[in-house]
Design a protein around this motif. Structure first.
Motif, short mmCIF file in Angstrom:
data_model
loop_
_atom_site.label_atom_id
_atom_site.label_comp_id
_atom_site.label_asym_id
_atom_site.label_seq_id
_atom_site.Cartn_x
_atom_site.Cartn_y
_atom_site.Cartn_z
N UNK A 1 -43.75 -29.37 44.32
CA UNK A 1 -43.12 -30.68 44.32
C UNK A 1 -43.70 -31.67 43.32
N UNK A 2 -44.79 -31.31 42.70
CA UNK A 2 -45.43 -32.23 41.74
C UNK A 2 -44.76 -32.10 40.36
N UNK A 3 -44.14 -33.18 39.92
CA UNK A 3 -43.46 -33.18 38.62
C UNK A 3 -44.44 -33.00 37.47
N UNK A 4 -45.67 -33.51 37.62
CA UNK A 4 -46.64 -33.39 36.53
C UNK A 4 -47.06 -31.94 36.28
N UNK A 5 -46.87 -31.06 37.26
CA UNK A 5 -47.23 -29.66 37.08
C UNK A 5 -46.05 -28.84 36.55
N UNK A 6 -44.85 -29.20 36.95
CA UNK A 6 -43.65 -28.50 36.47
C UNK A 6 -43.65 -27.02 36.77
N UNK A 7 -44.17 -26.63 37.92
CA UNK A 7 -44.25 -25.21 38.28
C UNK A 7 -42.92 -24.70 38.80
N UNK A 8 -42.64 -23.45 38.46
CA UNK A 8 -41.47 -22.76 39.00
C UNK A 8 -41.97 -21.80 40.09
N UNK A 9 -41.12 -21.51 41.05
CA UNK A 9 -41.53 -20.63 42.14
C UNK A 9 -41.15 -19.18 41.87
N UNK A 10 -42.03 -18.30 42.30
CA UNK A 10 -41.69 -16.88 42.40
C UNK A 10 -41.62 -16.62 43.90
N UNK A 11 -40.48 -16.19 44.36
CA UNK A 11 -40.30 -15.92 45.78
C UNK A 11 -40.37 -14.41 45.99
N UNK A 12 -41.35 -13.97 46.76
CA UNK A 12 -41.50 -12.56 47.07
C UNK A 12 -40.46 -12.14 48.10
N UNK A 13 -40.35 -10.85 48.30
CA UNK A 13 -39.42 -10.29 49.28
C UNK A 13 -40.20 -9.73 50.46
N UNK A 14 -39.55 -9.69 51.61
CA UNK A 14 -40.16 -9.07 52.79
C UNK A 14 -39.08 -8.49 53.68
N UNK A 15 -39.48 -7.46 54.43
CA UNK A 15 -38.60 -6.89 55.45
C UNK A 15 -38.94 -7.43 56.83
N UNK A 16 -39.93 -8.32 56.93
CA UNK A 16 -40.28 -8.85 58.25
C UNK A 16 -39.21 -9.83 58.71
N UNK A 17 -39.09 -10.04 60.02
CA UNK A 17 -38.09 -11.00 60.51
C UNK A 17 -38.43 -12.43 60.07
N UNK A 18 -37.40 -13.20 59.89
CA UNK A 18 -37.57 -14.61 59.51
C UNK A 18 -38.14 -15.38 60.70
N UNK B 1 -54.44 -28.86 41.62
CA UNK B 1 -53.62 -29.41 40.53
C UNK B 1 -54.48 -29.68 39.30
N UNK B 2 -55.64 -30.28 39.49
CA UNK B 2 -56.56 -30.53 38.37
C UNK B 2 -56.97 -29.22 37.70
N UNK B 3 -57.22 -28.20 38.51
CA UNK B 3 -57.61 -26.89 37.97
C UNK B 3 -56.47 -26.30 37.13
N UNK B 4 -55.26 -26.37 37.64
CA UNK B 4 -54.10 -25.84 36.90
C UNK B 4 -53.96 -26.57 35.56
N UNK B 5 -54.05 -27.89 35.58
CA UNK B 5 -53.93 -28.68 34.34
C UNK B 5 -55.03 -28.32 33.37
N UNK B 6 -56.23 -28.08 33.86
CA UNK B 6 -57.36 -27.75 32.99
C UNK B 6 -57.18 -26.42 32.25
#
Length: 195
Positions: A24-41, A188-193
């Motif tokens: 949710x942080x705009x300053x990071x601009x991260x995209x999500x990778x959504x994994x898959x699972x066969x477990x119930x929701x 977040x600071x670590x990612x930016x660094x």
């Protein structure tokens, strides 16, 4: 070239909360990778957000197509559950940085697939007593709590995230999640660094 930041830690360390906050942080601009699972929701989860919830047949089709980067299978109290990451057109490291939740094993396979310079581990830890109380509270909120599976997972984490496995994977940077907002800021600071 972008990076994949892989959040990992034992169950109930706050990975999902931190993952959502970082996305949710705009300053990071991260995209999500959504994994898959066969477990119930679980109650409160949405298909395509926390995971892509798949049938065994869908898993088998993806495996046969050669698109599965990594897969972990667990014999749970509720049956076999698979978790896996799929290489597809949604992951384009030339377009920016990504965020994924995983395990030590999945981190290593994703790192081996994309390259060590492209995949960064973010290990989150919490004192075991606090972690257990968080896990119990989360399970109580489920329509059909699965306490046996919660206990199995809690104990299995001791082996899955052992100091030996972390060292073997080269994971030495850790974030202690005692207070979520502060932990999110440090990550977040670590990612930016690293950009």
């Amino acid at each position: 070239m972008g990076k994949i930041f892989c959040i990992m830690g034992k169950s109930a360390t706050g990975k999902d909360t931190i993952y959502k906050a970082l996305l949710g942080r705009e300053d990071l601009g991260l995209r999500r990778i959504v994994s898959c699972t066969t477990r119930p929701i679980r109650a409160g989860e949405t298909d395509g957000m926390e995971y892509h919830f798949c049938t065994g047949e869908e898993r088998d089709r993806l495996l046969a197509s050669g698109r599965v980067i990594e897969m972990r299978s667990y014999d749970t109290c509720e049956g076999r559950w698979d978790y896996f990451t799929v290489a597809d057109e949604r992951i384009d490291l030339t377009a920016g940085d990504y965020l994924i939740i995983g395990t030590v094993e999945s981190y290593c396979r994703i790192r081996d697939f994309y390259g060590q310079d492209q995949v960064v581990p973010i290990y989150i830890e919490v004192e075991d007593g606090l972690r257990l109380s968080r896990a119990l509270e989360r399970e109580r909120r489920q329509q059909n709590p699965k306490y046996r599976e919660m206990c199995r997972r809690f104990l299995a984490d001791e082996e899955d995230f052992s100091p030996e496995k972390l060292a073997e994977a080269g994971i030495d940077k850790r974030f202690v999640n005692e207070e979520s907002a502060r932990t999110q800021e440090k990550i977040a600071e670590y990612i930016i660094s690293l950009r």
